[in-house]
Design an enzyme around this catalytic site. Structure first.
Site, PDB file in Angstrom:
ATOM      1  N   HIS A   1       0.829  -1.205   0.000  1.00  0.00           N
ATOM      2  CA  HIS A   1       0.000   0.000   0.000  1.00  0.00           C
ATOM      3  C   HIS A   1       0.868   1.262   0.000  1.00  0.00           C
ATOM      4  CE1 HIS A   1      -2.920   2.988   1.665  1.00  0.00           C
ATOM      5  NE2 HIS A   1      -3.769   2.293   0.927  1.00  0.00           N
TER       6      HIS A   1
ATOM      7  N   SER B   1      -9.238 -14.724  -2.111  1.00  0.00           N
ATOM      8  CA  SER B   1      -9.323 -13.283  -2.368  1.00  0.00           C
ATOM      9  C   SER B   1     -10.659 -12.937  -3.015  1.00  0.00           C
ATOM     10  CB  SER B   1      -8.185 -12.839  -3.283  1.00  0.00           C
ATOM     11  OG  SER B   1      -8.333 -11.458  -3.633  1.00  0.00           O
TER      12      SER B   1
END
Length: 378
Positions: free
Chosen positions: A120, A323
């Site tokens: 991130h 996911s």
């Protein structure tokens, strides 16, 4: 407090806008299936959780008792004895990641932070704010860290005390770094477990993996030192927030006594939102474990449905194990703006969060993407 008619009209207009766009976020990991109306009455109070929820604080209007319950839940969820843990409800994932990196740096002041290219974007900011040495590690095509490159760079740096930033669900591709491989590889360098720090950014997948049958390693029993998860992603919240959990023995290193509130502070932000612990407690107390499993199963099934539909149309869509992030070729700007998709380079993704109870919104997106990509190929 009174508002003019024009100001009231502006708020009414914004209300209508929010209602219209409440479920827009197919490209972003926010769950909108929450209802905290039972807590609306507390919005009239200035609830401030300054200091340590485990101690007395002279600012009496706090929600410490509720925050403690939240932290007990997450200690159990992430498999660490509650009495050996400490953490708090943060303002979001970035604060949790900073907390973990801060602890790592305090334990190893001269250590180097290693994070992958798919990490991130907040970590690059954290590196600057903490003034911590850092090294960027290559990523694999699916978004996982390149473990060979990690070890290569630890050896190149002659780093004896690496601080590892592991992704438990990357932002764009939903990849989960294999912390078993990371630990085995570091061990082969002759670095003992006590000589490095391992933080797990589980912003999204931290509330998925506990509810699946075959989760990838991600918790304290698997060898991490700290973990952060978002409250507004899989859990759902009207206010961005998060939860960070770490080993208490490490947190005690950063504790500071604040005389004017008669309390110790171990947090990044100091004064903290006292309403979000109420929301997190409400969320975890109002849903059973089985309800949580069914909720995650719905999201995973919807993600696989999207992959299957894309692939049946000849479009190279895929997702990582466990996911809810579905990756596919980036459509035209008109399409990704229409559906509020997140894009990165030549790919885009959709995220099948829990409020997508039927496939209509995903079908509409896929129909547009298929038509758009066929048009581009013509």
């Amino acid at each position: 407090m009174t508002l003019s008619i024009s100001d009231q009209n502006k708020l009414d207009s914004f209300w209508s806008y929010c209602v219209k766009n409440q479920y827009f976020n197919i490209g972003y990991p926010e769950s909108a299936d929450f209802d905290y109306t039972i807590l609306e009455r507390f919005m009239r109070f200035s609830i401030n959780n300054c200091g340590d929820w485990g101690e007395y604080c002279n600012y009496l209007l706090n929600s410490f008792d509720f925050e403690k319950e939240v932290m007990e839940y997450f200690a159990q969820l992430f498999k660490i004895p509650f009495e050996e843990s400490w953490g708090y409800v943060t303002n979001g994932g970035t604060e949790g990641n900073m907390f973990g990196c801060y602890l790592g740096r305090e334990i190893f002041p001269n250590g180097t932070l290693y994070y992958s290219k798919d990490t991130h974007y907040s970590v690059a900011k954290i590196v600057k704010l903490l003034r911590i040495k850092s090294t960027l590690v290559e990523s694999q095509p699916n978004g996982e860290m390149d473990y060979a490159d990690l070890i290569k760079k630890i050896k190149r740096d002659n780093e004896k005390h690496p601080i590892i930033f592991a992704n438990i669900g990357t932002t764009v591709r939903g990849a989960i770094d294999n912390i078993v491989i990371i630990q085995q590889s570091i061990s082969e360098l002759g670095i003992e477990r006590k000589d490095y720090y391992l933080h797990a950014d589980a912003a999204l997948s931290g509330m998925i993996l506990p509810f699946v049958d075959n989760p990838q390693p991600f918790n304290f029993a698997d060898g991490i030192d700290s973990i952060g998860v978002s409250g507004h992603k899989m859990i759902g919240s009207p206010i961005p927030c998060g939860i960070v959990v770490a080993k208490k023995k490490n947190v005690d290193r950063i504790s500071v006594e604040i005389d004017y509130i008669s309390a110790h502070d171990k947090t990044i932000s100091g004064s903290r939102n006292g309403h979000t612990p109420l929301m997190m407690r409400e969320a975890i107390r109002s849903h059973s474990w089985e309800e949580g499993r069914r909720r995650i199963e719905r999201s995973l099934n919807m993600a696989q449905y999207a992959v299957d539909r894309f692939q049946s149309a000849g479009i190279d869509a895929w997702r990582n194990k466990n996911s809810i992030t579905v990756v596919f070729p980036c459509p035209s700007e008109a399409v990704w703006k229409k559906h509020c998709l997140a894009t990165s380079g030549d790919i885009a993704h959709l995220i099948a969060t829990a409020h997508h109870l039927d496939s209509s919104k995903i079908d509409a997106l896929i129909d547009d993407v298929i038509a758009d990509l066929k048009k581009q190929a013509a």
